[in-house]
Scaffold this motif. Sequence first.
Motif, mmCIF file in Angstrom:
data_model
loop_
_atom_site.group_PDB
_atom_site.id
_atom_site.type_symbol
_atom_site.label_atom_id
_atom_site.label_comp_id
_atom_site.label_asym_id
_atom_site.label_seq_id
_atom_site.Cartn_x
_atom_site.Cartn_y
_atom_site.Cartn_z
ATOM 1 N N ASP A 1 0.738 -1.053 -0.028
ATOM 2 C CA ASP A 1 -0.037 -0.087 0.098
ATOM 3 C C ASP A 1 0.790 1.181 -0.019
ATOM 4 O OD1 ASP A 1 -2.296 -1.262 -0.218
ATOM 5 O OD2 ASP A 1 -2.657 -1.321 2.187
ATOM 6 N N ILE B 1 0.597 2.920 -3.338
ATOM 7 C CA ILE B 1 -0.641 3.672 -4.086
ATOM 8 C C ILE B 1 -1.270 4.801 -2.800
ATOM 9 C CG2 ILE B 1 -1.457 1.874 -5.404
ATOM 10 C CD1 ILE B 1 -3.228 0.949 -3.289
ATOM 11 N N GLU B 2 -0.731 4.580 -1.879
ATOM 12 C CA GLU B 2 -1.109 5.550 -0.480
ATOM 13 C C GLU B 2 -0.091 6.685 -0.295
ATOM 14 O OE1 GLU B 2 -2.038 3.559 2.817
ATOM 15 O OE2 GLU B 2 -3.750 2.350 1.867
ATOM 16 N N GLN C 1 1.638 10.286 -0.672
ATOM 17 C CA GLN C 1 1.128 11.522 -0.611
ATOM 18 C C GLN C 1 1.951 12.665 -1.283
ATOM 19 O OE1 GLN C 1 -1.094 12.648 2.595
ATOM 20 N NE2 GLN C 1 -1.813 10.538 3.064
ATOM 21 N N GLU D 1 -2.855 14.472 -1.600
ATOM 22 C CA GLU D 1 -3.483 13.484 -2.508
ATOM 23 C C GLU D 1 -2.566 12.307 -2.821
ATOM 24 O OE1 GLU D 1 -5.347 17.222 -5.187
ATOM 25 O OE2 GLU D 1 -3.271 16.362 -5.609
ATOM 26 N N LEU D 2 -3.558 10.945 -2.719
ATOM 27 C CA LEU D 2 -2.899 9.800 -2.945
ATOM 28 C C LEU D 2 -2.422 9.605 -4.337
ATOM 29 C CD1 LEU D 2 -5.210 7.884 -0.613
ATOM 30 C CD2 LEU D 2 -3.199 9.063 -0.149
ATOM 31 N N LYS E 1 -2.525 6.598 -5.780
ATOM 32 C CA LYS E 1 -3.622 5.833 -6.109
ATOM 33 C C LYS E 1 -3.394 4.642 -7.305
ATOM 34 C CE LYS E 1 -7.328 9.217 -5.076
ATOM 35 N NZ LYS E 1 -8.707 9.697 -5.595
ATOM 36 N N ASP F 1 -4.991 3.860 -10.070
ATOM 37 C CA ASP F 1 -5.150 4.126 -11.441
ATOM 38 C C ASP F 1 -3.866 4.822 -12.001
ATOM 39 O OD1 ASP F 1 -7.581 3.363 -11.283
ATOM 40 O OD2 ASP F 1 -8.599 5.225 -11.092
ATOM 41 N N ARG F 2 -3.178 5.731 -11.295
ATOM 42 C CA ARG F 2 -1.872 6.239 -11.775
ATOM 43 C C ARG F 2 -0.868 5.052 -11.614
ATOM 44 N NH1 ARG F 2 -1.952 10.194 -8.754
ATOM 45 N NH2 ARG F 2 -2.475 11.803 -10.354
#
Length: 277
Positions: free
Chosen positions: A199, A202-203, A205, A210-211, A213, A215-216
Amino acid sequence: MFGKHLQTNYQYNEQMDNTLAREIKQARNIQMKLLNGKKPEIDAGEITGISIPARLIGGDYFDFHTLPNGKIRIVIGDVMGKGIPAAMLMILTRGVFRSCAEHQCSPSKTLKVMNDAMYNDLRTLGSFVTLLCADWDPKEKTLTYASAGHNLPIVIDRNLNEKKLPAIRGVMLGGLPETSYQEDMITLYEEDIVFFYTDGIIEAQNEHGELFKIDRLISSLQQYQHYKAEEIEEAIQEEVKTYTNGVVQKDDITMVVLKIKVDNDQLTIKNISGEEG
């Protein structure tokens, strides 16, 4: 006399601080050597992994084990918590995986044995471990996987499409006693990449909170799909670093990249037959 006593206490505390700092540094060196050991070398593909702790030492974990049947067993996990306590549990997890990996015939049974072995200790400590265990079979071109509450890997094919893995269930190690784990299997083709992760990616910041994520992450993997495994690993690290732009890392970042190579024998046959290679 009182001043001398204070000076003695100060010197003692300073010595203890120096000793602790030295021991933490040694613990980090040990952990990095264990995590960054020799990677399997297989003609049919490339595999690599890296773990970047948020503190001096971390609780993320990845490992590889070559089975007698030629399969490569891959594990990646995340221990609840950070710092020294998480690192100690990570070492425990590694030891249990190493002791049972070769004797279990599948990822799901490996996770069950690990949970049975670690459950009481984890409950005593009030902790959990998420794990993803997978067997890559270079001959059959399959990936069999089971999850103990961990993210499923991302698979990107040569056409830059994301291949969705069938969902499976499984509780974290330490979650339930005597539990069983589901497993499923997919076929991997030439130039597919399989990206295992924790994690912390994707977590991650940026300065606005803003994370990064998923999708990125998927978009980045599609962009670097034609890279070699180690190049993909380096590119994703750089993507996260650029996105966070100096914001202090809050969680450990760990990834494993598997890339399936082109079958050179098949390519030679195609060329000999006059077809396009």
